[in-house]
Each structure stands twice: as structure tokens, then as C-alpha cells.
Write an enzyme that holds these catalytic residues in place. Sequence first.
Site, PDB file in Angstrom:
ATOM      1  CE1 TYR A   1      -9.931   2.478   8.101  1.00  0.00           C
ATOM      2  CE2 TYR A   1     -10.437   4.750   8.709  1.00  0.00           C
ATOM      3  CZ  TYR A   1      -9.537   3.795   8.287  1.00  0.00           C
ATOM      4  OH  TYR A   1      -8.232   4.151   8.048  1.00  0.00           O
TER       5      TYR A   1
ATOM      6  N   GLY B   1       0.821  -1.208   0.000  1.00  0.00           N
ATOM      7  CA  GLY B   1       0.000   0.000   0.000  1.00  0.00           C
ATOM      8  C   GLY B   1       0.852   1.254   0.000  1.00  0.00           C
ATOM      9  N   GLY B   2       0.214   2.402  -0.147  1.00  0.00           N
ATOM     10  CA  GLY B   2       0.963   3.655  -0.227  1.00  0.00           C
ATOM     11  C   GLY B   2       1.825   3.923   0.983  1.00  0.00           C
TER      12      GLY B   2
END
Length: 241
Positions: A149, A14-15
Site C-alpha cells: 500500500y 467511501g468516507g
Amino acid sequence: MNDQKFALILGASGGIGKATALRLGKEGWSLYLHYHQNEEAVIEIINALKDEQIECIPLQCDLLEEEAIEKIVHSIFSIDSLIYTSGTSSYGLLQDISQTEIKNQMKLHLEQPILLTQRLLPKLLQRKGSIVYVSSIWGETGASFETVYSAAKGGQIAFMKALAKEVGPSGVTVNCVAPGVVNTTMMGSFSEDERQSMVEEIPLGRFCHPHEVAGSVSFLLSKDAKYITGHVLSINGGWHM
């Protein structure tokens, strides 16, 4: 004495994970690079660190699968630091989110980090290591349309604080970084108008760059941060204080 240091990065493709891997690799860390599907990103990390002669060990698995933790643990020989960056957000009204998505969010952001930490703690205790969870600004403040989340990331922070008290006497540090909006591919689902609206709310007037999160992770793993534990390092440009 062998001073080689090993870090396990969950979500290295991922980034934020990729930026963290590149930062730690250039600092001399040997790396376990976990990914799910984006093998290309991990290959890019390995190639970028080739001149540094950094040992990079790819680990592929889907963290939502039951055998994921066993697969990772059995691949780890020595570990000084655990960095958990894996995860995706879930956006929408609470009543529209399926039970499956709720369970997946809790598993990915809370259950699996806890289980993985539990299994790797003996090795981390032996090395007086460090743990960093990449949480979120929403774990601190909560966000409408990202309720599940937010709950999962808030639980991650609470777990970190409790664990820091538990393992502190053994010399292990446990911290979180809590980024605001990071300029990664996850922002691709937002329109240009939505992105601009968010930028206007941030005092520093821009999104965070992945390398800025990586720098904060690097600091928390360094000798300069050995007296910091149970802390949430907010990286949000002054958005929420």
C-alpha cells in the site's frame, strides 16, 4: 458563458469520497459519483443535495475490471476536476501478501488513476481543470505491515509531481492530499486498544474527520489554489512532518 462545473469523484461511496461529494455539492459543483457496491451511500448523497438542485450522475463499476476505465470515460461529457479517492489498504507481513493482492493494490492505487487521467486529460486541458489524488501519509513515509500500500501510494505521489510539471503550462493543476488516520469504516478492523495507541502518537490527539479531508480537496480545487501544483498537502495532525 456556462459557469457550471463538473467534478468526477472516484470512490464517492467511501468516507472521504462521500464527505467530498457533499462539500463540493454544497459549493455548487455538478457531480459524477463513482461507486462499486455501496449504492446506498450514493443515494444518500443525492438525497442530501436535492434541496441544492445539484446534478448528480451515479457511475457504477469495479475499478479492478479491465473495462472500468472505458465505462467511466464514455459516461463523462464535461469535466473540470478529477478527484480520485478510491482504494483499500492491505495489511500484513509482506511475505504473507498474495501476488493477486499485490497486483490489485497497484492497479487500484496507481495503474487505474494513471489510465483514467490519461483518457480524461483532453477534457481537463480544455477546461484548465484540476486533479486531486487522495494519497496517504504512508505514501510519504512508508509503513511496516503496509508495504505494498505504501509503495502504491508513493507511486501515486511521484506520478502527481511529474504530471504537474507536464500539464502546468496548459493551466491544469495536479495535487495530492495525504491524510493520516481518518475516522472511517476502514478503521473498524482495529481494536480499541490499537486505535488508542495510534491516537497517543498524534500530537493533536485525535483522528482526522472525513470532512477535514474534503475541505482540503475543496481548497485545492478553488481559485485560491490556482498557483498550487505538484504539492502534497499533509493532513495528519502533526503525526509525521
